[in-house]
Design an enzyme around this catalytic site. Structure first.
Site, short mmCIF file in Angstrom:
data_model
loop_
_atom_site.label_atom_id
_atom_site.label_comp_id
_atom_site.label_asym_id
_atom_site.label_seq_id
_atom_site.Cartn_x
_atom_site.Cartn_y
_atom_site.Cartn_z
N ASP A 50 -18.05 4.77 -26.76
CA ASP A 50 -18.18 6.17 -26.39
C ASP A 50 -17.22 6.56 -25.28
OD1 ASP A 50 -20.17 6.63 -28.26
OD2 ASP A 50 -21.69 5.80 -26.92
N ASP A 195 0.38 14.13 -9.31
CA ASP A 195 0.06 14.26 -10.74
C ASP A 195 1.30 14.27 -11.63
OD1 ASP A 195 -0.99 15.08 -13.22
OD2 ASP A 195 -1.45 17.12 -12.54
N HIS A 368 -1.59 21.68 -15.70
CA HIS A 368 -0.79 20.75 -14.89
C HIS A 368 0.60 21.33 -14.64
CE1 HIS A 368 -3.70 17.44 -15.46
NE2 HIS A 368 -3.90 18.02 -16.63
ZN LIG Z 1 -7.01 14.76 -14.84
ZN LIG Z 2 -8.15 17.97 -14.43
#
Ligand SMILES: [Zn+2]
Ligand SMILES: [Zn+2]
Length: 555
Positions: A50, A195, A368
């Site tokens: 899962d 990120d 993002h």
């Molecule tokens: Zn993320």
């Molecule tokens: Zn996120």
């Protein structure tokens, strides 16, 4: 140089070389602060799994040093692993209001809410966790109340962006904390972790407002019902749908458990503005004219059990899509879901719906930042060292090139793997070995009880099926009292394979007799003998390797 002999270590435990299960440990002396505890959805070859969470062995071994888990935002790849991690290390959890609202629902499900200390923070908070001073800066992302984190310790300041974009016209009017980022940069940042999800995309990511304009266009033109599926956590987008509904005098109904839950939490905490009377129960939409209805739904990823998928298959209990309805799939596929989404969209076209989806329209923008925004972050923070995070290797690599373009020297950029330890002392950085890190596979409610062997078995079963061989033998002399009986599932079509199975039967009998004649009496050796002989025969005949399960009963 350095005042103490303590070192700062940064240890990514998840999210490097992959998308998902983000988790990073910051350690100074005897204090560890963990940023995020995410999960990842299983890959195609992980049958029956899962979710996947980071291996937290290192944190469990250093339990007494962990001061807390600090969260950037409420997405599953940042908070989804929390229930499993908290079962091993019970430490306070820090997050913004909406993030903790979503965490609460999750902990309640796992009966952990009463035993977990949750502390709400804002972008003005400063919290002391051991020798770390932790503060926050607001960023833009596809869920409200997202923050990046600054961690200060005697060795220096680390900036951890979490997921972010820079949206100059955010739906909720809350700009990113450009000032705070610039101020951190001015004070001097030792290391930036940023990120990398969209590092491959040139330019800027468009503002979420663009989606609002598309939604408005659709509402203006649609003559019948509008059904919109998006991520249940994308409150900004849901807000824009509700705003458009109110503008065009339509009622909004919500289907799909996670969508209902998230909207309830967001309304309760004040993150969604909804006029009285806008919402209607799904049971009541049949009473309204088609042009007065909007249905907000889960299933933008084509998930098999989700509301939209069931509507597309015409098996939803409350909503039936009819020709002329407009369906908006306002999401981009998470890698791995493409086939499921394509199937759902196909079925919607078949029904005669007017389908609007990403490939042909502006109903989705990313949460993002693209390359120019990543550079802006680097320029504001001006870090001495840089570690790209959240991304597959190529994204990390491209992000490191962007950093070089902004002036970070190549030898101060580190592309790490999960478990790598980055050490900082006296302003110098070096890679210092590895700690245990990896993936823990979760099957239903179990935690990490599925290892490689179980997974290999499931793979075998799904590909080549199973043969069960049942035989009863005498305890005294090993003679066969009944059987062998061979039962097959998923291997061959029995009616057309009688000869094959008869031959298999004969081979088992011969093998058993031979083993008994050789005085082999332990069960395990007999089973292995049967499995080997039968396996060899079946592979020669069929080129397949079904799982063989000998069951030998002694009387
Ligand atoms: Zn993320
Ligand atoms: Zn996120």
């Amino acid at each position: 140089m350095s005042k103490s002999n303590h070192k700062l270590s940064i240890i990514p435990l998840g999210g490097l070389g992959e998308i998902g299960k983000n988790m990073t440990a910051y350690q100074y002396g005897n204090d560890i602060v963990v940023v995020d505890a995410g999960l990842k959805f299983p890959e195609e070859d992980m049958l029956g799994i899962d979710v996947v969470i980071p291996d937290v062995t290192y944190l469990v071994e250093n339990k007494n040093r962990v001061r807390g888990i600090v969260l950037t935002h409420g997405h599953e790849d940042h908070i989804g692993g929390l229930p499993y991690v908290l079962k091993h290390i019970n430490v306070p959890v820090y997050g913004t209001r909406l993030t903790l609202g979503l965490v609460e629902a999750k902990l309640r499900e796992h009966n952990l809410l009463d035993v977990t200390k949750l502390v709400t923070v804002t972008n003005r908070s400063q919290i002391k966790l051991g020798q770390f001073l932790v503060s926050f800066f607001h960023t833009n992302h596809s869920i409200p109340d997202t923050v990046g984190i600054a961690l200060e310790c005697p060795e220096g300041i680390c900036v951890h962006t979490g997921d972010f974009k820079f949206d100059f016209t955010p739906v909720d009017g809350r700009m990113a904390d450009y000032h705070k980022l610039a101020e951190l940069g001015e004070r001097g940042v030792l290391c930036l972790l940023s990120d990398s999800t969209n590092a491959e995309r040139p330019g800027y990511t468009m503002s979420e407002r663009v989606v609002g304009q598309t939604i408005d266009d659709v509402f203006r033109q649609a003559e019948k019902r509008i059904i919109l599926a998006t991520f249940a956590s994308n409150i900004h987008r849901i807000q824009q749908v509700i705003d458009a509904a109110e503008r065009y005098d339509r009622k909004v109904s919500v289907v799909g458990r996670s969508m209902v839950n998230n909207i309830n939490i967001a309304v309760e905490l004040g993150y969604l503005r909804v006029n009285k009377g806008t919402m209607v129960d799904p049971d009541d939409i049949a009473k309204l004219p088609a042009h007065k209805v909007v249905i907000l739904s889960t299933g933008s990823q084509g998930e098999p059990m989700s509301a939209l998928t069931r509507m597309a298959r015409a098996t939803h209990r409350k909503v039936e899509i009819v020709p002329g309805d407009t369906v908006i799939v306002a999401a981009s596929p998470i890698p791995g879901n493409e086939k499921d989404i394509a199937r759902t969209i196909d079925q919607l076209f078949r029904i005669g719906a007017n389908v609007i989806y990403q490939q042909v329209s502006g109903v989705h923008v990313s949460g993002h930042g693209s390359q120019e925004e990543l550079k802006l972050m680097l320029n504001l923070v001006r870090p001495k060292y840089f570690i790209p995070v959240h991304g597959e290797f190529r994204m990390l690599k491209i992000h490191s090139e962007l950093a070089q373009a902004t002036g970070v020297p190549e030898d101060r950029i580190f592309i790490l793997d999960n478990g790598d330890v980055m050490e900082f002392q006296g302003g110098e950085a070096r890679q210092a070995g590895k700690v245990t890190a990896g993936a823990v596979l979760i099957d239903g409610l179990g935690v990490g009880d599925v290892g490689n062997i179980v997974l290999r078995d499931r793979k075998l079963l799904s590909q080549d099926g199973i043969l069960v061989v049942v035989v009863t033998m005498s305890k005294q002399d090993g003679t066969i009292l009944s059987g062998p009986d061979i039962i097959s599932r998923g291997f061959v079509y029995v009616r057309e394979s009688e000869a094959l199975l008869e031959e298999a039967n004969r081979i088992v009998t011969v093998t058993l007799k031979k083993l008994v004649a050789e005085n082999v009496s332990e069960w395990s050796s007999i089973k292995t003998g049967v499995r080997d002989a039968l396996g060899r025969f079946l592979y020669e005949q069929t080129r397949r390797r079904p799982m063989i399960l000998p069951i030998i009963m002694e009387v």
